[in-house]
Write a protein that holds these residues in place. Sequence first.
Motif, PDB file in Angstrom:
ATOM      1  N   LYS A   1       0.854  -1.182   0.000  1.00  0.00           N
ATOM      2  CA  LYS A   1       0.000   0.000   0.000  1.00  0.00           C
ATOM      3  C   LYS A   1       0.894   1.237   0.000  1.00  0.00           C
ATOM      4  CE  LYS A   1      -3.746  -2.327   2.467  1.00  0.00           C
ATOM      5  NZ  LYS A   1      -4.422  -2.528   3.766  1.00  0.00           N
TER       6      LYS A   1
ATOM      7  N   HIS B   1      -1.005  -1.904  -7.735  1.00  0.00           N
ATOM      8  CA  HIS B   1      -2.021  -1.439  -6.789  1.00  0.00           C
ATOM      9  C   HIS B   1      -3.187  -0.791  -7.523  1.00  0.00           C
ATOM     10  CE1 HIS B   1       1.357  -0.948  -3.538  1.00  0.00           C
ATOM     11  NE2 HIS B   1       1.296  -2.162  -4.042  1.00  0.00           N
TER      12      HIS B   1
ATOM     13  N   TYR C   1      -3.500   5.923  -0.938  1.00  0.00           N
ATOM     14  CA  TYR C   1      -4.203   6.306   0.289  1.00  0.00           C
ATOM     15  C   TYR C   1      -3.772   7.699   0.755  1.00  0.00           C
ATOM     16  CZ  TYR C   1      -5.344   1.359   0.363  1.00  0.00           C
ATOM     17  OH  TYR C   1      -5.800   0.107   0.017  1.00  0.00           O
TER      18      TYR C   1
ATOM     19  N   LEU D   1      -4.487   1.398   7.903  1.00  0.00           N
ATOM     20  CA  LEU D   1      -4.232   0.719   6.624  1.00  0.00           C
ATOM     21  C   LEU D   1      -3.715  -0.698   6.822  1.00  0.00           C
ATOM     22  CD1 LEU D   1      -2.480   3.544   4.556  1.00  0.00           C
ATOM     23  CD2 LEU D   1      -4.917   2.988   4.707  1.00  0.00           C
TER      24      LEU D   1
ATOM     25  N   ASP E   1       1.085  -6.882   5.276  1.00  0.00           N
ATOM     26  CA  ASP E   1       1.062  -5.530   4.702  1.00  0.00           C
ATOM     27  C   ASP E   1       2.435  -4.882   4.804  1.00  0.00           C
ATOM     28  OD1 ASP E   1      -1.329  -4.694   3.470  1.00  0.00           O
ATOM     29  OD2 ASP E   1      -2.348  -4.647   5.400  1.00  0.00           O
TER      30      ASP E   1
END
Length: 248
Positions: free
Chosen positions: A55, A100, A104, A207, A213
């Motif tokens: 992310k 992706h 964000y 997140l 992650d």
Amino acid sequence: METPATKPAAMVLGTFHMTGSTDLFNVKVDNILGPKRQAEIRQCVDRIKLFRPSKVAVEVVTERDEDINREYRRYLAGELILKDNEVHQLAFRVAAEMGHDRIYAVDWMKFREDQRSFGEVYEWAKANQPDVFEFLWGKRTERTYRPQDQTILDMLRSCNDPENVRRDHQSYLHVARIGAGPEYVGIEWLRWWYERNLIIYSNITRLAQSADDRILLIIGAGHVYLISQFLRESGLFHVESAHTYLSE
């Protein structure tokens, strides 16, 4: 064979603002969209991707999350020419090349009506505390930046060098010295600065959905120390150094 992650990873990549900002001091870089700088940015993107982010978070206020993702979707569709800012040049490219479907927005910039700006703190110190003003900004205002003699990778290495990050943070603590008697001029602004960084940290924690992650935050270099500290001290993340990836 990699050892399974026990907690999510996070990395804070500090950058200069490629198109300038409302910051008191800015680094002006020539022709970001020209072939020379674009080749340098390509080199940076390749280094950053080695972190393998799952992310990518950016210094955009959360209220504009849909707006920035609308731009990102246009980029994925080949309908957007990238502008000369770090969100487009670094975040969009890294996120797209990692596959992706979104990025964000995690920033917060709300001010109270009675909030002093950093510029007001600067001017107050200049007029009322020349010794502290000189200590904080005297040498800085005289410093000659020559970004034309440095590559983008050189500049990002400097932004993320641990000693430079420490010195930047130290200067914020000296802002707390500004004021006289019951008037804590510097601290009035610092309260907002810490609040902003804590909110960014909080948004990053939201997140993290699994130990797998790997969250990359691309943000102005002045934020690196505090946000990295909050991430480390939370015990929730394995925090990696951007300087390590930029120096490989």
